[in-house]
Design a protein around this motif. Sequence first.
Motif, PDB file in Angstrom:
ATOM      1  N   CYS A   1       0.897  -1.240   0.139  1.00 34.21           N
ATOM      2  CA  CYS A   1       0.013   0.118  -0.094  1.00 34.21           C
ATOM      3  C   CYS A   1       0.759   1.158  -0.140  1.00 34.21           C
ATOM      4  N   HIS A   2       0.747   2.193  -0.833  1.00 38.20           N
ATOM      5  CA  HIS A   2       1.440   3.579  -0.824  1.00 38.20           C
ATOM      6  C   HIS A   2       0.303   4.607  -0.706  1.00 38.20           C
ATOM      7  N   ILE A   3       0.817   5.421   0.035  1.00 37.29           N
ATOM      8  CA  ILE A   3      -0.240   6.743   0.349  1.00 37.29           C
ATOM      9  C   ILE A   3       0.653   7.949   0.257  1.00 37.29           C
ATOM     10  N   ALA A   4       0.073   8.968  -0.662  1.00 38.40           N
ATOM     11  CA  ALA A   4       0.704  10.074  -0.963  1.00 38.40           C
ATOM     12  C   ALA A   4      -0.090  11.261  -0.437  1.00 38.40           C
ATOM     13  N   GLU A   5       0.475  12.408  -0.140  1.00 37.17           N
ATOM     14  CA  GLU A   5      -0.385  13.485   0.184  1.00 37.17           C
ATOM     15  C   GLU A   5       0.312  14.640  -0.343  1.00 37.17           C
ATOM     16  N   VAL A   6      -0.594  15.578  -0.945  1.00 33.54           N
ATOM     17  CA  VAL A   6      -0.197  16.749  -1.813  1.00 33.54           C
ATOM     18  C   VAL A   6      -0.486  17.998  -1.297  1.00 33.54           C
ATOM     19  N   GLU A   7      -0.037  18.942  -1.578  1.00 35.92           N
ATOM     20  CA  GLU A   7      -0.603  20.429  -1.514  1.00 35.92           C
ATOM     21  C   GLU A   7      -0.550  21.069  -2.833  1.00 35.92           C
ATOM     22  N   ILE A   8      -1.520  21.795  -3.082  1.00 30.71           N
ATOM     23  CA  ILE A   8      -1.461  22.500  -4.402  1.00 30.71           C
ATOM     24  C   ILE A   8      -1.769  24.013  -3.958  1.00 30.71           C
ATOM     25  N   ASP A   9      -0.894  24.779  -4.843  1.00 31.59           N
ATOM     26  CA  ASP A   9      -0.825  26.089  -4.757  1.00 31.59           C
ATOM     27  C   ASP A   9      -2.224  26.525  -5.657  1.00 31.59           C
ATOM     28  N   ARG A  10      -2.870  27.352  -5.034  1.00 31.22           N
ATOM     29  CA  ARG A  10      -4.059  27.925  -5.710  1.00 31.22           C
ATOM     30  C   ARG A  10      -3.790  29.034  -6.795  1.00 31.22           C
ATOM     31  N   GLU A  11      -2.693  29.637  -6.568  1.00 34.53           N
ATOM     32  CA  GLU A  11      -2.299  30.783  -7.674  1.00 34.53           C
ATOM     33  C   GLU A  11      -1.760  30.144  -8.838  1.00 34.53           C
ATOM     34  N   THR A  12      -0.764  29.051  -8.627  1.00 30.07           N
ATOM     35  CA  THR A  12       0.018  28.680  -9.646  1.00 30.07           C
ATOM     36  C   THR A  12      -0.188  27.244 -10.107  1.00 30.07           C
TER      37      THR A  12
ATOM     38  N   PRO B   1       2.492   5.808  -8.717  1.00 28.86           N
ATOM     39  CA  PRO B   1       1.728   6.605  -9.479  1.00 28.86           C
ATOM     40  C   PRO B   1       0.458   6.996  -9.320  1.00 28.86           C
ATOM     41  N   PRO B   2      -0.269   6.034  -8.992  1.00 30.68           N
ATOM     42  CA  PRO B   2      -1.675   6.185  -8.732  1.00 30.68           C
ATOM     43  C   PRO B   2      -2.065   6.887  -7.592  1.00 30.68           C
ATOM     44  N   ALA B   3      -1.159   6.539  -6.265  1.00 27.18           N
ATOM     45  CA  ALA B   3      -1.292   7.007  -5.219  1.00 27.18           C
ATOM     46  C   ALA B   3      -1.221   8.520  -5.315  1.00 27.18           C
ATOM     47  N   VAL B   4      -0.205   8.982  -6.060  1.00 25.15           N
ATOM     48  CA  VAL B   4       0.007  10.798  -6.214  1.00 25.15           C
ATOM     49  C   VAL B   4      -1.144  11.205  -7.086  1.00 25.15           C
ATOM     50  N   ILE B   5      -1.680  10.644  -8.111  1.00 24.22           N
ATOM     51  CA  ILE B   5      -2.544  11.396  -8.980  1.00 24.22           C
ATOM     52  C   ILE B   5      -3.946  11.024  -8.104  1.00 24.22           C
ATOM     53  N   ASN B   6      -4.265  10.109  -7.163  1.00 25.97           N
ATOM     54  CA  ASN B   6      -5.475  10.121  -6.575  1.00 25.97           C
ATOM     55  C   ASN B   6      -5.452  11.146  -5.661  1.00 25.97           C
ATOM     56  N   ALA B   7      -4.128  11.631  -4.732  1.00 27.85           N
ATOM     57  CA  ALA B   7      -4.154  12.509  -4.024  1.00 27.85           C
ATOM     58  C   ALA B   7      -4.277  13.939  -4.729  1.00 27.85           C
ATOM     59  N   VAL B   8      -3.711  14.108  -5.895  1.00 35.12           N
ATOM     60  CA  VAL B   8      -4.036  15.305  -6.692  1.00 35.12           C
ATOM     61  C   VAL B   8      -5.691  15.602  -7.088  1.00 35.12           C
ATOM     62  N   VAL B   9      -6.259  14.429  -7.582  1.00 43.15           N
ATOM     63  CA  VAL B   9      -7.659  14.377  -7.854  1.00 43.15           C
ATOM     64  C   VAL B   9      -8.432  14.803  -6.415  1.00 43.15           C
ATOM     65  N   ASP B  10      -7.854  14.067  -5.238  1.00 39.31           N
ATOM     66  CA  ASP B  10      -8.558  14.573  -4.222  1.00 39.31           C
ATOM     67  C   ASP B  10      -8.512  15.978  -3.535  1.00 39.31           C
ATOM     68  N   ALA B  11      -7.377  16.371  -4.051  1.00 43.86           N
ATOM     69  CA  ALA B  11      -7.082  17.924  -3.654  1.00 43.86           C
ATOM     70  C   ALA B  11      -7.974  18.737  -4.176  1.00 43.86           C
ATOM     71  N   LEU B  12      -8.488  18.507  -5.275  1.00 45.36           N
ATOM     72  CA  LEU B  12      -9.151  19.199  -6.457  1.00 45.36           C
ATOM     73  C   LEU B  12     -10.687  18.849  -6.287  1.00 45.36           C
ATOM     74  N   ARG B  13     -11.113  18.172  -5.072  1.00 45.81           N
ATOM     75  CA  ARG B  13     -12.404  17.603  -5.057  1.00 45.81           C
ATOM     76  C   ARG B  13     -13.394  18.645  -5.220  1.00 45.81           C
ATOM     77  N   ASP B  14     -13.266  19.787  -5.051  1.00 44.51           N
ATOM     78  CA  ASP B  14     -14.268  21.202  -4.847  1.00 44.51           C
ATOM     79  C   ASP B  14     -14.173  21.413  -6.458  1.00 44.51           C
ATOM     80  N   PHE B  15     -13.432  21.069  -7.461  1.00 43.70           N
ATOM     81  CA  PHE B  15     -13.506  21.454  -8.669  1.00 43.70           C
ATOM     82  C   PHE B  15     -13.971  20.207  -9.608  1.00 43.70           C
TER      83      PHE B  15
END
Lengths: 796, 167
Positions: free
Chosen positions: A646-657, A755-769
């Motif tokens: 099992c792999h778990i990724a956590e990301v933060e996205i800068d809203r501006e960039t 790779p899917p752990a990271v992309i799943n995290a990115v999609v999760d970060a953008l859950r409001d979009f």
Amino acid sequence: MNVVTPFEGIGASVRRKEDFRFLQGKGNYTDDLNRPGQTHAWILRSPHAHAKIRGVDIAAAKAMPGVHGIFTGADTEAAGLGGLPCGWQIHSKDGTPMAEPPHPVLAFERVRHVGDPVAIVVAETRSQARDAAEAIIVDYEPLPAAPSLEQAQAAGATPIHEGVAGNICYDWHIGDKAVVDAAFAAAHRTVALDLVNNRLVPNAMEPRAAVGEFDRFTGDYTLYTTSQNPHVIRLLMAANVLKLPESKVRVVAPDVGGGFGSKIYHYAEEALVTWASAQVGRPVKWTADRTEAFMSDAHGRDHISRAEFAFDKDGRILALRVATQANMGAYLSTFAPCVPTYLYATLLAGVYTTPVIYAEVKAVFTNTVPVDAYRGAGRPEATYLLERLMDVAARELGIDRVELRRRNFIPADAFPYQTPVALQYDSGDYQSTLNECLRVADWAGFEARRAEAAARGKLRGIGISTYLEACGIAPSAVVGSLGARAGLYEVGTIRVHPTGSITVLTGSHSHGQGHETTFAQLVSDKLGVPVAQVDIVHGDTAKVPFGMGTYGSRSLAVGGSAMMKAMDKIIAKGKRIAAHLMEASVEDIEFDRGTFRVAGTDRTKALVDISVAAYVPHNYPIEELEPGLEETAFYDPKNFTYPGGCHIAEVEIDRETGKVDLVNFTAVDDVGRVINPMIVEGQVQGGVAQGVGQALLESCIYDADGQLVSGSMMDYTMPRADDLPPVGVATHTTLCTHNPLGVKGCGEVGAIGSPPAVINAVVDALRDFDVRHIEMPATAAKIWQIINGSHGKAAA
Amino acid sequence: MPHVTLTVNGKSHTAEVEGRTLLVELLRETLRLTGTHIGCDTSQCGACVVHVNGDSVKSCTTLALAADGASVTTIEGLAAADGTLHPMQEAFREYHALQCGFCTPGMVMSAIDLVQKNPQGLSEQEIREGLEGNLCRCTGYHNIVKAIAAAQDVMHGKRSEIARAAE
């Protein structure tokens, strides 16, 4: 004096033996070698993606200073050199064998990708060879190029090879389509996803290099090359290209600076420098520069897929249906055809109890560099597809993504587990690796971290991937039945010297894996000698009897098992010698870590007593036993091995960039028994970095004309230290049940699970979009468009 | 052809070079110091980093002639004459900061310069940012960062030996 030596056997984080030379600049890489009288080669390559060669004028170049010889495709054809062979044959749905067009060592009459070799120039210095190559005039007639899967399959696309209709290499499938279609028709819900697995360039830090040397007195050829499997190169080059007896060819792969798959294959330059050394009567060295590497090393991945799950009303998977197009590039690289088939579609059960699966794979020729296995090879593509589809399904079914996975896991008591796609898993415990990873990554505490990030104006997301892979490649009879043209056993020789030091000869090849340490630990553990007294010899066909090399996380599972088998033979012979020396019966002799003992007594002989007796056989059972203490074993695995986790990724996205920062990464993997925990951690961390690179940074881009746009490290984004967080690595072990070490392999898990752990995290970060899926790499530009509402609109 | 005179690892050398000869070519081909590697040709990867007059320099983008009169240190010049490793070399070994070893010479030379130029000490994040000129494809950098953090303590005299890595 009682000397306490630290435990160096199985399970100890022994510091690496090989590091002393690497840390002092004393490594011995191919480009570091300089043979007496050596000349230098430069390869002239095609600037066109697709063109006819109307003529090659070498007259001016030949007159340049220092030039010893210039050879073109016409010369290698006239000399009768064979093409580069393909090691795996796939049959299409209709039973016809795959299209297998010739792959000449120098392009003849036609070039098919940017970087296709056209001529080799041999000169006194590298600069002179390069200058002369620039003076060669090639008359090209450009043809329409088809670098993409879509272009190559378009109606009216120019055929890349004569006689290959529609540029299709094969159209293969696995599973029962009717049964799967019926399951879909009866399903409570279905979920579909279209996704791309982006093309990657392996980019081992050491560029490929080769030195050929012909001995005119003996007629022997030696090739020094950056290879993961020198014996395979000897076989392919001697038998298929140069048409020489293997006994006349020696291949040496000295220290190799990373491979990741790209140095498995037999490349044209290896045959060219070997052949040219006989033509010019001098050793010939060629070393790629990085741009050459980009346009001549085999690339990885490059799939376009549609994947569909059928579910029952409880969220249990009823069926999986997959259609994949795989880009083969312009020619078939050595193992290319097996990657999107038997290393991919057979993995589509993953860790789930999916009862029926149908997958069809269309392999397509394009005007690009050949694609072959790159770290994980097929398994990252399967894992990415499953784990992205799982997340999309969880959201659309309204079931928690962890719960949906749990509900479909193969239970720990279901092993051995037969999947519907040919593989039988021997062991695993997916609930435990999941639980441990959730705990270490503090999954439960994530919402607080998301809120804290939001307060800083950051979008934070978490993603999970539960995966398995098949490695320890592979049972010869099984792969033979699937189209492999090779056996995939390994060979190990244990040579106990008269004084008790030990040489191990192995067909596995170390190019970063630390074999010189790990393999020595196996010997130390079993034969009771210090690691410092064990030397590992690999990478030279003149020293090692035979071998199949290192790839598919096979070195311990297969190569290590061969050593264990050879050590069993050493112990068996040693017992007979010990029985003679101690006047006991063989059945009464016990062996434990270096000591032979008459059972139940204090009568013992050390291994060194036995080796002295074996080489100085004065008091020796000479009538029944040959002198010497050296044994060789071939080990052919009974099954693949199945690491998972099992792999778990956590990301933060800068809203501006839109920039994605990976802030946490946790991997809990089951790699079977761990020999050296330090090395296992390092392998997982490195694999994760490559997986994160694929997910966030790397992509090989061709433009519509087939020009390689990302052709240097200035254009292709390699992960750097500040792109990565500290990576938390842990293991949870279930043992492999069918090899003597219980090992599964750890080289590829990082690149497969991440790779899917990271992309799943990115999609999760953008859950409001409004975003369902993001293609790799998740660049700032793509994310910015999503945040700013222009995602998909440009295409609409 | 022009001549270049320089000191490499404490030894003086004079060599004939072409105008286009790169420092890395002089080191590898003329002086046979093959510990310095070429990984990318575009000044991206840092496998070729050496010290020139005390500064880390990418020798694949430095003309040999530009090093005339300079004092150059390569990976071969780090360990003491008795074989004792430099603290950075020792830390790389202790922390398993290398796998294939190809990027290692440049990584070690860059790391030493980074630590020497920052006597105040560096955080792990600052070390990551300080490694922006060096690529490693094997390790994922995690252990390289740990090794440099451990080595700086010794290089700045805060510890007498490299701290053991956690088992």
